[in-house]
Motif scaffolding. Structure first.
Motif, PDB file in Angstrom:
ATOM      1  N   GLY A 124      60.151  21.460   6.506  1.00 10.23           N
ATOM      2  CA  GLY A 124      59.743  21.704   5.485  1.00 10.23           C
ATOM      3  C   GLY A 124      58.423  23.232   6.223  1.00 10.23           C
ATOM      4  O   GLY A 124      57.245  23.628   5.596  1.00 10.23           O
ATOM      5  N   LYS A 125      59.199  23.578   7.461  1.00 10.47           N
ATOM      6  CA  LYS A 125      58.289  24.432   8.234  1.00 10.47           C
ATOM      7  C   LYS A 125      57.702  25.825   7.907  1.00 10.47           C
ATOM      8  O   LYS A 125      56.670  26.287   7.528  1.00 10.47           O
ATOM      9  CB  LYS A 125      58.850  24.335   9.878  1.00 10.47           C
ATOM     10  N   THR A 126      58.965  26.389   7.223  1.00  4.19           N
ATOM     11  CA  THR A 126      59.008  28.014   7.637  1.00  4.19           C
ATOM     12  C   THR A 126      58.752  27.667   5.374  1.00  4.19           C
ATOM     13  O   THR A 126      57.433  28.555   5.746  1.00  4.19           O
ATOM     14  CB  THR A 126      60.769  27.781   7.124  1.00  4.19           C
ATOM     15  N   THR A 127      58.306  26.521   4.584  1.00  3.30           N
ATOM     16  CA  THR A 127      58.234  26.932   3.043  1.00  3.30           C
ATOM     17  C   THR A 127      56.289  26.413   3.441  1.00  3.30           C
ATOM     18  O   THR A 127      55.218  27.112   2.770  1.00  3.30           O
ATOM     19  CB  THR A 127      58.134  25.505   2.359  1.00  3.30           C
ATOM     20  N   ARG A 143      68.638  29.188  12.455  1.00  4.25           N
ATOM     21  CA  ARG A 143      69.411  28.567  11.527  1.00  4.25           C
ATOM     22  C   ARG A 143      69.665  30.368  10.629  1.00  4.25           C
ATOM     23  O   ARG A 143      68.832  31.220  10.639  1.00  4.25           O
ATOM     24  CB  ARG A 143      68.001  27.861  10.463  1.00  4.25           C
ATOM     25  N   ASP A 159      55.046  14.821  -3.178  1.00  2.00           N
ATOM     26  CA  ASP A 159      55.885  14.943  -4.946  1.00  2.00           C
ATOM     27  C   ASP A 159      57.353  14.716  -4.971  1.00  2.00           C
ATOM     28  O   ASP A 159      57.392  13.776  -5.827  1.00  2.00           O
ATOM     29  CB  ASP A 159      55.224  15.980  -5.509  1.00  2.00           C
TER      30      ASP A 159
HETATM   31  N1  LIG Z   1      58.784  18.399  -3.388  1.00  2.85           N
HETATM   32  C1  LIG Z   1      58.720  19.728  -2.277  1.00  2.85           C
HETATM   33  N2  LIG Z   1      60.370  20.621  -2.121  1.00  2.85           N
HETATM   34  C2  LIG Z   1      59.506  20.872  -0.207  1.00  2.85           C
HETATM   35  C3  LIG Z   1      58.227  21.335  -0.208  1.00  2.85           C
HETATM   36  N3  LIG Z   1      57.899  21.519   1.082  1.00  2.85           N
HETATM   37  C4  LIG Z   1      59.388  22.251   1.237  1.00  2.85           C
HETATM   38  N4  LIG Z   1      60.187  21.453   0.125  1.00  2.85           N
HETATM   39  C5  LIG Z   1      61.583  21.475   0.305  1.00  2.85           C
HETATM   40  O1  LIG Z   1      62.346  21.416   1.185  1.00  2.85           O
HETATM   41  C6  LIG Z   1      63.326  22.472   1.840  1.00  2.85           C
HETATM   42  C7  LIG Z   1      63.257  23.125   3.178  1.00  2.85           C
HETATM   43  O2  LIG Z   1      62.493  23.437   3.922  1.00  2.85           O
HETATM   44  P1  LIG Z   1      61.777  24.192   4.021  1.00  2.85           P
HETATM   45  O3  LIG Z   1      61.017  25.180   4.533  1.00  2.85           O
HETATM   46  O4  LIG Z   1      62.738  25.532   4.575  1.00  2.85           O
HETATM   47  O5  LIG Z   1      62.292  23.582   5.864  1.00  2.85           O
HETATM   48  P2  LIG Z   1      61.924  23.420   7.378  1.00  2.85           P
HETATM   49  O6  LIG Z   1      61.762  22.887   8.038  1.00  2.85           O
HETATM   50  O7  LIG Z   1      61.886  25.473   7.397  1.00  2.85           O
HETATM   51  O8  LIG Z   1      63.708  23.812   8.031  1.00  2.85           O
HETATM   52  P3  LIG Z   1      64.199  24.036   9.616  1.00  2.85           P
HETATM   53  O9  LIG Z   1      63.936  25.485   9.080  1.00  2.85           O
HETATM   54  O10 LIG Z   1      65.761  24.058   8.524  1.00  2.85           O
HETATM   55  O11 LIG Z   1      64.394  23.444   9.639  1.00  2.85           O
HETATM   56  C8  LIG Z   1      63.470  23.160   0.433  1.00  2.85           C
HETATM   57  O12 LIG Z   1      64.254  22.823  -0.404  1.00  2.85           O
HETATM   58  C9  LIG Z   1      62.052  23.486   0.565  1.00  2.85           C
HETATM   59  O13 LIG Z   1      61.819  24.010  -0.633  1.00  2.85           O
HETATM   60  C10 LIG Z   1      57.395  20.172  -0.824  1.00  2.85           C
HETATM   61  O14 LIG Z   1      56.251  20.242  -0.085  1.00  2.85           O
HETATM   62  N5  LIG Z   1      57.459  19.612  -1.973  1.00  2.85           N
END
Ligand SMILES: Nc1nc2c(ncn2[C@@H]2O[C@H](COP(=O)(O)OP(=O)(O)OP(=O)(O)O)[C@@H](O)[C@H]2O)c(=O)[nH]1
Ligand SMILES: [Mg+2]
Length: 447
Positions: free
Chosen positions: A110-113, A138, A249
């Motif tokens: 969830g880093k990017t989010t 990625r 959640d």
């Molecule tokens: N339900 C829910 N989904 C989340 C939350 N935070 C992130 N997500 C979901 O998790 C998935 C991955 O999120 P990213 O932010 O892309 O994760 P990341 O760590 O950047 O992933 P990489 O860049 O591939 O390492 C996405 O579908 C988001 O919408 C949260 O707090 N709740």
């Protein structure tokens, strides 16, 4: 939150259940254990928590007027808050500008989010935010963050063709200097579950080159108690680290993840509670637990207990006063206790016996908040002799005390008058035997 949701029902059942106290405590603790374990909290932590609750339930006595069950709920509330990190509130606003935060974490955590959520959070606090796309691993990472930056209204830096995240991060910082108060760097995820070493190594490499003010580890709550090892190593590896737990959640293991991270001593600053950009909350263990237990009722209960604890002390002072040994020290304690009650005084009025402080309508016995503060200063400026025998405070002493306490001689006189009125009133009460007994009964003072 799934898994921990049953805690609220457990509290309700405990407060309402009939039957013996001991039996009710047993099943309450069993309910708590079940809720925690179903949320993946480590069994050893659950066991220690139950033990502490039992010990405190035996050792600590509720103040008079409080029920034992309410008292135990307060203990459970405090112990659960400790399980999730305690009462401290981490500083969330950046101490200097620009402030650089680097997000790290396993793939998909969830880093990017979270980078976008943080940008939104700080933007709402009035800061200018810059986002840096340093994930070169990625496919689509650049576009994902750029779109999010646009959506949030944050500045953005990225280089679609560049393969070296360190270079992007460095140039990003330079580019955003002067345009952003807080700069958030999104990095590439590494495989988790065992690949922690690689993750930590890359984190050290980028951090070493970029020198962020804070490194934030993003952990997916679905890791449950397995988050412990990663959080511990991270916590040991970086003194400037904090943690954000996401996706609370969507998992029944959130309790496990939060308690595991808390057990490492690392600070959880935020939690993610949904996919939407605004679904990020500062993490405060006490209010988190409060909500789990059903805060509405709980808040009123905790306030009442606190009022009762202060009341107990107040009763003691009143008892001493009624026994006739009144001096300025007692007035001091009385004022202090009353002022500590602060906003709780309203609650206090609902407690039988205390609405009646002294059976008189005498204006002089009414003290305002501001007066209380001044009077405490005045009493602090008195000599021991004056404290024990306020009668000796004459005009010249009043002048001296006023100077010492930054008040006026008139205000000192008013306090001395208050003292005399209290003393006179107590004498009157004592002359009327029936009234004294009634008052003592109402205050819970043995006759
Ligand atoms: N339900 C829910 N989904 C989340 C939350 N935070 C992130 N997500 C979901 O998790 C998935 C991955 O999120 P990213 O932010 O892309 O994760 P990341 O760590 O950047 O992933 P990489 O860049 O591939 O390492 C996405 O579908 C988001 O919408 C949260 O707090 N709740
Ligand atoms: Mg990402």
């Amino acid at each position: 939150m799934p898994g921990l949701e049953s805690l609220r029902e457990a509290v309700r059942r405990f407060l309402r259940s009939s039957g013996t106290y001991e039996k009710a405590v047993d099943s309450f603790i069993r309910d708590i254990q079940r809720a925690l374990i179903s949320s993946d909290v480590n069994v050893k932590l659950v066991f220690e928590l139950s033990k502490r609750i039992r010990e405190r339930a035996l050792k600590e006595k509720p103040p008079p007027g409080a029920g034992r069950r309410e008292w135990l709920v307060k203990i459970v509330y405090e112990e659960l808050a400790k399980l999730f990190g305690g009462g401290g509130e981490p500083e969330l606003m950046p101490p200097r500008k620009p402030y650089t935060i680097m997000l790290v974490g396993v793939q998909g955590s969830g880093k990017t989010t979270t980078a976008a959520k943080l940008a939104y959070y700080y933007k709402k606090k009035g800061l200018r935010v810059g986002l840096v796309a340093a994930d070169t691993y990625r496919p689509g990472a650049y576009d994902q963050l750029r779109q999010l930056a646009e959506q949030v209204g944050a500045s953005f830096y990225g280089e679609p063709g560049e393969k070296d995240p360190v270079k992007i991060a460095r140039r990003g910082l330079r580019d955003l200097q002067g345009r952003a108060d807080i700069i958030i760097i999104d990095t590439a995820g590494r495989h988790g579950y065992g690949g922690e070493e690689a993750l930590l190594k890359e984190m050290r490499d980028i951090a070493g080159a970029v020198k962020p003010d804070e490194v934030v580890l993003v952990i997916d709550a679905a890791m449950g108690q397995k988050a412990y090892d990663l959080a511990r190593r991270f916590h040991e590896a970086t003194p400037i680290g904090s943690i954000i737990v996401t996706k609370l959640d969507g998992t029944a293991k959130g309790g496990g993840a939060l308690s595991a991270v808390a057990a490492t001593g690392a600070t959880i600053k935020f939690i993610g509670t949904g996919e939407k950009i605004e679904e990020l909350e500062p993490f405060r263990p006490k209010s988190f637990v409060g909500r789990l237990l059903g805060m509405g009722d709980l808040e009123a209960l905790l306030e009442r207990l606190e009022a009762l604890e202060h009341t107990e002390k107040l009763q003691k002072t009143m008892g001493e006063m009624l026994s006739g040994r009144i001096n300025m020290r007692m007035i001091y304690e009385q004022i202090q206790q009353i002022s500590k009650l602060g906003p709780l005084r309203k609650v206090l009025q609902m407690i039988p016996g205390l609405s009646l402080s002294l059976p008189t309508d005498d204006e002089k016995l009414r003290i305002t908040e501001e007066k209380m503060r001044k009077w405490l200063h005045i009493i602090e400026s008195m000599t021991y002799e004056e404290l024990d025998k306020p009668e000796i405070i004459d005009r010249s002493r009043m002048r001296r005390i006023a100077i010492g306490s930054g008040t006026s001689p008139e205000e000192v006189r008013e306090l001395v008058e208050y003292y005399k009125t209290v003393k006179r009133t107590i004498k009157q009460i004592k002359r009327r035997k029936g009234l004294l007994a009634k008052l003592q009964r109402q205050l819970g003072i043995p006759e």
